[in-house]
Design an enzyme around this catalytic site. Sequence first.
Site, short mmCIF file in Angstrom:
data_model
loop_
_atom_site.label_atom_id
_atom_site.label_comp_id
_atom_site.label_asym_id
_atom_site.label_seq_id
_atom_site.Cartn_x
_atom_site.Cartn_y
_atom_site.Cartn_z
N GLY A 75 -9.04 -15.24 -1.44
CA GLY A 75 -7.82 -15.20 -0.63
C GLY A 75 -7.22 -13.82 -0.69
CD GLU A 103 -5.56 -0.73 0.68
OE1 GLU A 103 -5.78 -0.77 -0.55
OE2 GLU A 103 -5.58 -1.72 1.41
CE LYS A 107 -5.09 -7.21 6.57
NZ LYS A 107 -5.73 -5.90 6.88
CB VAL A 137 -0.96 0.00 1.21
CG1 VAL A 137 -1.70 1.34 1.32
CG2 VAL A 137 -1.95 -1.15 1.09
CB THR A 146 -3.10 -3.74 10.44
OG1 THR A 146 -3.76 -3.83 9.16
CG2 THR A 146 -2.71 -2.30 10.68
CG ASN A 204 -15.96 -13.83 -12.56
OD1 ASN A 204 -16.83 -13.97 -13.41
ND2 ASN A 204 -15.20 -12.75 -12.48
CB CYS A 259 -7.95 -7.08 1.25
SG CYS A 259 -6.69 -5.83 0.94
#
EC number: 1.1.1.22
Length: 437
Positions: free
Chosen positions: A262, A147, A268, A7, A82, A256, A265
């Site tokens: 996975g 973000e 988590k 990021v 994080t 889809n 982002c």
Amino acid sequence: MIGGGYVGLVSAACFAEFGMHVSVVETNAERLAALREGRIPIYEPGLDTLVVSNSQAGRLVFGDDIASAVVGAEAVFIAVGTPPRNGDGAADLQYVHAAARQIAQALTGYAVIVTKSTVPVGSSRRIAEIIREARPDLDFDVASNPEFLREGSAIDDFMRPDRVIIGLDEAGKNGTARAENVMRRVYRPLAQSAAELVFTGLETAELTKYASNSFLAMKISFINEMADLCEKLGANVEGLARGMGLDTRIGQRFLNPGPGYGGSCFPKDTLALSRIAQESQSGCRLVETTVQVNEARKAAMAGRIIAACGGAVNGRTVAVLGLTFKPETDDMRESASIPILHRLAEAGAVLRAYDPVGMEAAKPLLPAQTIYCADAMDAAQGADVLVVLTEWNIFRALSPESLAQQMRAKVVVDLRNIFDPDAMRAAGFVYQSVGRP
């Protein structure tokens, strides 16, 4: 920009491309050395060109000293990791808090401290408290600027966003207008291109990130369950997804089917949102169920492959195309390939795998006996079954006839629906896809 990870690096390079002077602070010595030499430690299309060109222009610099980096800075972004905390899935904020303390000691004048990291609701206020405790004299504001970058298309997402969310302290009256002015100037190039800047309160901005990602994860789990239902009823999930997606209230993206979501982002953030809801004593059962459905999905895919081989893979060769959680990235975090390949290895399979960019990242995570191949055809050599786990475009162009010549047995389990069923059957394959007859 505190943090030169995914990021932080993408954001810094894009801000520099807008003409701003950006200092990136990275404490990992190996990563810092690579960045200073123009080597990009992550795979993201177009990022290398952006970093090198702006570094050469003097707009983008890298270092490990926060004090020198924040001199004269009007905005200081925190973009450190994080990761999920062991045991409960809550976000681990130790790196965010450490960065806040260092920023507090280093600042010499007014700045907006911006949380770019994905943080639980209330984190920006906690950052403000930490800074006040360290420097009661400091003039500053905090902002939350989550973000929404997709790996593989992060630069385009930054340059042409659907929206930019900026949270400020709605309860504060002294510094909010000043902070808003700074953030509007930071994002002026995007505002001029008609991107919508959405100003909200701190808590709203923080929660928006979790809610957005959890909703998209829920769409993926929903279409995966619909794919299973299509298989039971003889329906076609592609037609179903198109029929749903043409409804503008639903939209066509993230419909889809596959082996489960996975990446860095969705897994988590869904866990973190569930934890936030539990701590707030507020029900979040849809998100909790989404997490459960996704984990069960990954576990079931290995069983599907074994069933396609007649119920056993012991001693059989499985060709695996794609290892990363999605194409156009080398990110292996929470990839479906990890539990699937471990299950196949435990069942005695010989694994031959190929991924265009993810094999080095995959090696520490996959079974030790996995054979990494030079290309897709090499992976298919002598295989009893071929499995598609990631929908890299180069796999779509593979000739069914050429695959048939390479393989020992003609069985394909396409978990991304990249091949034409008619063409595969015409080449003599026993072909299984997801949610299609």
